[in-house]
Design a protein around this motif. Structure first.
Motif, PDB file in Angstrom:
ATOM      1  N   VAL A  12       0.838  -1.205   0.000  1.00 47.30           N
ATOM      2  CA  VAL A  12       0.000   0.000   0.000  1.00 47.30           C
ATOM      3  C   VAL A  12       0.872   1.254   0.000  1.00 47.30           C
ATOM      4  CG1 VAL A  12      -1.705   1.328   1.311  1.00 47.30           C
ATOM      5  CG2 VAL A  12      -1.919  -1.167   1.139  1.00 47.30           C
ATOM      6  N   LYS A  13       1.943   1.252   0.790  1.00 46.60           N
ATOM      7  CA  LYS A  13       2.844   2.413   0.825  1.00 46.60           C
ATOM      8  C   LYS A  13       3.469   2.663  -0.544  1.00 46.60           C
ATOM      9  CE  LYS A  13       5.557   1.310   4.253  1.00 46.60           C
ATOM     10  NZ  LYS A  13       6.676   1.416   5.226  1.00 46.60           N
ATOM     11  N   GLN A  14       3.905   1.592  -1.195  1.00 51.55           N
ATOM     12  CA  GLN A  14       4.514   1.750  -2.517  1.00 51.55           C
ATOM     13  C   GLN A  14       3.513   2.311  -3.524  1.00 51.55           C
ATOM     14  OE1 GLN A  14       7.743   1.433  -3.301  1.00 51.55           O
ATOM     15  NE2 GLN A  14       8.058   1.061  -1.114  1.00 51.55           N
ATOM     16  N   TRP A  15       2.270   1.881  -3.396  1.00 52.16           N
ATOM     17  CA  TRP A  15       1.230   2.398  -4.292  1.00 52.16           C
ATOM     18  C   TRP A  15       1.005   3.894  -4.041  1.00 52.16           C
ATOM     19  CZ3 TRP A  15      -3.665   4.439  -3.203  1.00 52.16           C
ATOM     20  CH2 TRP A  15      -4.475   4.673  -4.318  1.00 52.16           C
ATOM     21  N   LEU A  16       0.951   4.293  -2.769  1.00 54.74           N
ATOM     22  CA  LEU A  16       0.759   5.709  -2.436  1.00 54.74           C
ATOM     23  C   LEU A  16       1.935   6.545  -2.927  1.00 54.74           C
ATOM     24  CD1 LEU A  16      -0.628   5.376   1.230  1.00 54.74           C
ATOM     25  CD2 LEU A  16      -1.895   6.152  -0.793  1.00 54.74           C
ATOM     26  N   TYR A  17       3.129   6.058  -2.702  1.00 57.08           N
ATOM     27  CA  TYR A  17       4.316   6.803  -3.141  1.00 57.08           C
ATOM     28  C   TYR A  17       4.340   6.952  -4.664  1.00 57.08           C
ATOM     29  CZ  TYR A  17       6.339   6.211   1.556  1.00 57.08           C
ATOM     30  OH  TYR A  17       6.575   6.262   2.913  1.00 57.08           O
ATOM     31  N   GLY A  18       3.864   5.927  -5.350  1.00 57.16           N
ATOM     32  CA  GLY A  18       3.876   5.950  -6.821  1.00 57.16           C
ATOM     33  C   GLY A  18       2.920   6.958  -7.438  1.00 57.16           C
ATOM     34  N   THR A  19       1.934   7.396  -6.660  1.00 61.30           N
ATOM     35  CA  THR A  19       0.966   8.381  -7.184  1.00 61.30           C
ATOM     36  C   THR A  19       1.396   9.820  -6.929  1.00 61.30           C
ATOM     37  OG1 THR A  19      -0.304   8.390  -5.119  1.00 61.30           O
ATOM     38  CG2 THR A  19      -0.928   6.748  -6.789  1.00 61.30           C
ATOM     39  N   LEU A  20       2.498  10.028  -6.240  1.00 62.31           N
ATOM     40  CA  LEU A  20       2.913  11.383  -5.844  1.00 62.31           C
ATOM     41  C   LEU A  20       4.018  11.921  -6.745  1.00 62.31           C
ATOM     42  CD1 LEU A  20       3.130  10.790  -1.981  1.00 62.31           C
ATOM     43  CD2 LEU A  20       1.201  11.717  -3.271  1.00 62.31           C
ATOM     44  N   SER A  21       4.031  13.232  -6.883  1.00 64.07           N
ATOM     45  CA  SER A  21       5.141  13.869  -7.576  1.00 64.07           C
ATOM     46  C   SER A  21       6.379  13.807  -6.675  1.00 64.07           C
ATOM     47  CB  SER A  21       4.800  15.323  -7.903  1.00 64.07           C
ATOM     48  OG  SER A  21       4.673  16.082  -6.704  1.00 64.07           O
ATOM     49  N   GLN A  22       7.542  14.028  -7.260  1.00 65.41           N
ATOM     50  CA  GLN A  22       8.781  13.961  -6.493  1.00 65.41           C
ATOM     51  C   GLN A  22       8.805  15.005  -5.382  1.00 65.41           C
ATOM     52  OE1 GLN A  22      10.952  11.545  -7.048  1.00 65.41           O
ATOM     53  NE2 GLN A  22      12.302  12.194  -5.378  1.00 65.41           N
ATOM     54  N   GLN A  23       8.248  16.170  -5.666  1.00 65.65           N
ATOM     55  CA  GLN A  23       8.246  17.253  -4.675  1.00 65.65           C
ATOM     56  C   GLN A  23       7.375  16.908  -3.471  1.00 65.65           C
ATOM     57  OE1 GLN A  23       6.878  20.967  -6.274  1.00 65.65           O
ATOM     58  NE2 GLN A  23       7.382  22.137  -4.442  1.00 65.65           N
ATOM     59  N   VAL A  24       6.170  16.371  -3.738  1.00 68.09           N
ATOM     60  CA  VAL A  24       5.265  15.997  -2.645  1.00 68.09           C
ATOM     61  C   VAL A  24       5.843  14.810  -1.873  1.00 68.09           C
ATOM     62  CG1 VAL A  24       2.967  15.115  -2.081  1.00 68.09           C
ATOM     63  CG2 VAL A  24       3.231  16.883  -3.836  1.00 68.09           C
TER      64      VAL A  24
END
Length: 218
Positions: A12-24
């Motif tokens: 789940v964490k990897q999925w959340l991280y994958g939806t974010l821009s590098q800045q966020v």
């Protein structure tokens, strides 16, 4: 932590991280944070920007233009914007999607746009897209026929020019005999049987078959 639960949490964490821009991502990432903590860090960021993002997307939707895009590309852009708005809690009625799409078409779609507008029941978005796609294909086919006809006309031009050139050559050869008579001070006869000229004298032409044709001196 239970190993199975830890595996699920990491997914789940990897999925959340994958939806974010590098800045966020750099602003919320924490060592050893679980999925719940990651989500708790992300949620306020999106809620803070919800109103401004809604205004931005709504403005983009109302002012979208087809430009050089195909109908499929144009409609996909509209659908993408409305899906993003839905994800942040702003639902766009399908009727509005149809209206936005029709009003921002280019002039070449004016005919089909008028037909859709005056339908007793406004078609849904997919039906509208199908109607526009059929119109697009019809225009492409007509354009293809015009291009083919233009190429055919261009290909026939050399033949026409060659025929005209041959006619000019024939006319110039036909006038050659008459010009010779004029240069000798003679007037061409009104009628001459088919014969071969053997010789030209000062005022008389001897012809095969024993015929004679006298030319009047100027």
């Amino acid at each position: 932590m239970d190993p199975k639960w830890e595996t699920i949490d990491n997914i789940v964490k990897q999925w959340l991280y994958g939806t974010l821009s590098q800045q966020v991502l750099q602003s919320i990432i924490k060592i050893d944070a679980n999925a719940t903590e990651v989500w708790a860090s992300i949620q306020p960021l999106f809620h803070e920007n919800k109103d401004s993002k809604t205004i931005e997307l709504d403005d983009e939707l109302q002012n979208i233009v087809i430009g050089d895009s195909t109908i499929m590309e144009y409609c996909t852009r509209i659908k993408t914007i409305t899906d993003i708005l839905a994800n942040i809690g702003v639902l766009v009625p399908e009727r509005n999607m149809v209206i936005y799409a029709i009003y921002n078409l280019s002039q070449k779609y004016a005919h089909i746009a008028t037909i859709i507008q005056h339908k007793k029941l406004v078609p849904n978005f997919l039906e509208m897209r199908s109607m526009l796609t059929l119109e697009e294909r019809s225009m492409q086919k007509e354009q293809s026929h015009l291009v083919h006809a233009s190429h055919s006309n261009n290909a026939s031009t050399p033949s026409v020019l060659n025929a005209e050139h041959q006619n000019r050559n024939q006319n110039s050869h036909g006038n050659l005999f008459g010009n010779r008579f004029s240069s000798c001070g003679m007037v061409r006869p009104h009628a001459v049987d088919v014969m071969v000229v053997v010789g030209i004298c000062s005022g008389m032409v001897e012809v095969e078959k024993g015929h004679r044709c006298t030319y009047q001196q100027n």
